[in-house]
Design a protein around this motif. Structure first.
Motif, short mmCIF file in Angstrom:
data_model
loop_
_atom_site.label_atom_id
_atom_site.label_comp_id
_atom_site.label_asym_id
_atom_site.label_seq_id
_atom_site.Cartn_x
_atom_site.Cartn_y
_atom_site.Cartn_z
N TRP A 1 0.81 -1.20 0.00
CA TRP A 1 0.00 0.00 0.00
C TRP A 1 0.85 1.25 0.00
O TRP A 1 2.00 1.24 0.43
N ASN A 2 0.27 2.36 -0.43
CA ASN A 2 0.90 3.67 -0.37
C ASN A 2 0.02 4.55 0.52
O ASN A 2 -1.19 4.64 0.30
N ASN A 3 0.60 5.19 1.52
CA ASN A 3 -0.17 5.96 2.49
C ASN A 3 -0.86 7.18 1.90
O ASN A 3 -1.69 7.80 2.56
N SER A 4 -0.56 7.54 0.66
CA SER A 4 -1.26 8.64 0.00
C SER A 4 -2.64 8.23 -0.49
O SER A 4 -3.47 9.07 -0.80
N LEU A 5 -2.89 6.92 -0.56
CA LEU A 5 -4.18 6.41 -1.00
C LEU A 5 -5.12 6.31 0.20
O LEU A 5 -4.73 5.86 1.27
N HIS A 6 -6.37 6.72 0.00
CA HIS A 6 -7.37 6.69 1.06
C HIS A 6 -8.59 5.90 0.60
O HIS A 6 -9.10 6.13 -0.50
N LEU A 7 -9.05 4.99 1.45
CA LEU A 7 -10.21 4.15 1.16
C LEU A 7 -11.44 4.64 1.91
O LEU A 7 -11.33 5.11 3.05
N TYR A 8 -12.60 4.49 1.26
CA TYR A 8 -13.88 4.88 1.85
C TYR A 8 -14.90 3.79 1.55
O TYR A 8 -14.79 3.10 0.54
N ALA A 9 -15.91 3.68 2.40
CA ALA A 9 -17.01 2.72 2.16
C ALA A 9 -18.32 3.39 2.51
O ALA A 9 -18.38 4.27 3.38
N LYS A 10 -19.38 2.96 1.82
CA LYS A 10 -20.73 3.35 2.20
C LYS A 10 -21.62 2.14 1.99
O LYS A 10 -21.29 1.24 1.23
N ARG A 11 -22.73 2.13 2.67
CA ARG A 11 -23.67 1.02 2.55
C ARG A 11 -24.96 1.51 1.92
O ARG A 11 -25.30 2.69 1.98
N SER A 12 -25.70 0.55 1.36
CA SER A 12 -27.06 0.80 0.91
C SER A 12 -27.87 -0.43 1.22
O SER A 12 -27.35 -1.53 1.32
N GLY A 13 -29.16 -0.22 1.42
CA GLY A 13 -30.06 -1.34 1.66
C GLY A 13 -29.83 -2.02 2.99
O GLY A 13 -29.17 -1.51 3.89
N GLY A 14 -30.37 -3.21 3.08
CA GLY A 14 -30.26 -4.00 4.29
C GLY A 14 -31.62 -4.20 4.93
O GLY A 14 -32.49 -3.33 4.88
N SER A 15 -31.81 -5.37 5.49
CA SER A 15 -33.05 -5.67 6.19
C SER A 15 -32.74 -6.48 7.44
O SER A 15 -31.68 -7.09 7.55
N THR A 16 -33.67 -6.44 8.39
CA THR A 16 -33.51 -7.19 9.63
C THR A 16 -34.74 -8.07 9.83
O THR A 16 -35.84 -7.74 9.38
N THR A 17 -34.53 -9.18 10.51
CA THR A 17 -35.61 -10.10 10.88
C THR A 17 -35.44 -10.46 12.34
O THR A 17 -34.34 -10.85 12.75
N ILE A 18 -36.51 -10.33 13.11
CA ILE A 18 -36.47 -10.72 14.52
C ILE A 18 -37.01 -12.14 14.61
O ILE A 18 -38.12 -12.42 14.14
N ASN A 19 -36.22 -13.02 15.18
CA ASN A 19 -36.60 -14.43 15.32
C ASN A 19 -36.94 -14.73 16.77
O ASN A 19 -36.27 -14.24 17.68
N GLY A 20 -37.93 -15.57 17.01
CA GLY A 20 -38.32 -15.95 18.37
C GLY A 20 -39.38 -15.02 18.93
O GLY A 20 -39.84 -14.09 18.27
N LEU A 21 -39.76 -15.28 20.18
CA LEU A 21 -40.78 -14.50 20.86
C LEU A 21 -40.18 -13.19 21.36
O LEU A 21 -39.19 -13.19 22.09
N CYS A 22 -40.78 -12.09 20.96
CA CYS A 22 -40.27 -10.78 21.36
C CYS A 22 -41.45 -9.81 21.40
O CYS A 22 -42.25 -9.76 20.46
N ILE A 23 -41.58 -9.05 22.47
CA ILE A 23 -42.72 -8.14 22.66
C ILE A 23 -42.30 -6.73 22.27
O ILE A 23 -41.30 -6.21 22.77
N ALA A 24 -43.08 -6.12 21.37
CA ALA A 24 -42.84 -4.75 20.89
C ALA A 24 -41.40 -4.56 20.41
O ALA A 24 -40.75 -3.58 20.72
N CYS A 25 -40.91 -5.51 19.64
CA CYS A 25 -39.53 -5.47 19.19
C CYS A 25 -39.39 -4.83 17.82
O CYS A 25 -40.28 -4.94 16.97
N SER A 26 -38.26 -4.19 17.63
CA SER A 26 -37.89 -3.68 16.31
C SER A 26 -36.37 -3.72 16.20
O SER A 26 -35.65 -3.64 17.20
#
Length: 189
Positions: free
Chosen positions: A95-120
């Protein structure tokens, strides 16, 4: 016409990025993060005439990887802030320290499994480019959880797409192949 060789430089820069998911264990069950996809090779065009320089910043034209995983109930009950944090850093291979890396995300979903009251469960942050530091983790996004846990709870997350960007490309960087590994970790926020 005589062209000064200082201004004419044939450079081909290839940058290989490898994604490494890490699993961090809690005392009962392990929360996991998985990366699927392939690395990213950036091809920087050669300088073919004096005065021509690189764009300097390049981004992947599509998502490089997709993150998924799970947060078991034993881990969720330990979250005092109600959130798990996904962090990232890179390990330089060549690597060369003059180079800079960046990341971003898009999308994504969640699922709650099992018994859970008023969960998000929601995925928050990381939708703008965030610089990825070398060796030391920085926060990428969080998975926030609220609710009253029951038995056998877990939260699954999937479809979190990651796009990368690199900046600092210049004729002053020696012509060679550069590579780095991006590491994602998940733990309490």
């Amino acid at each position: 016409m005589k062209i000064n060789s200082r201004f004419l430089r044939e450079i081909f820069l290839k940058i290989h990025l490898y994604l490494i998911p890490l699993t961090i264990s809690s005392y009962l069950e392990a929360q996991t993060i998985n990366a699927s996809g392939s690395g990213w090779t950036v091809s920087v065009p050669s300088v073919t005439e004096a005065g021509t320089n690189y764009a300097g910043t390049y981004q992947s034209t599509s998502n490089i990887t997709t993150l998924s995983g799970s947060l078991p109930g034993s881990f969720l009950s330990l979250l005092t802030s109600g959130a798990a944090r996904v962090s990232m850093h890179y390990n330089a291979i060549s690597w060369n320290n003059s180079l800079h890396l960046y990341a971003k995300r898009s999308g994504g979903s969640t699922t709650i499994n099992g018994l859970c009251i008023a969960c998000s469960a929601t995925i928050n942050g990381g939708t703008n480019y965030i610089e990825i530091p070398p060796a030391t983790d920085t926060a990428f996004f969080t998975i926030n959880f609220t609710g009253v846990l029951g038995l056998g709870n877990s939260v699954s997350f999937s479809g979190i797409n990651v796009q990368l960007q690199i900046s600092g490309v210049s004729v002053t960087i020696p012509a060679t192949t550069y590579s780095s590994q991006i590491v994602f970790t998940i733990g309490p926020n």
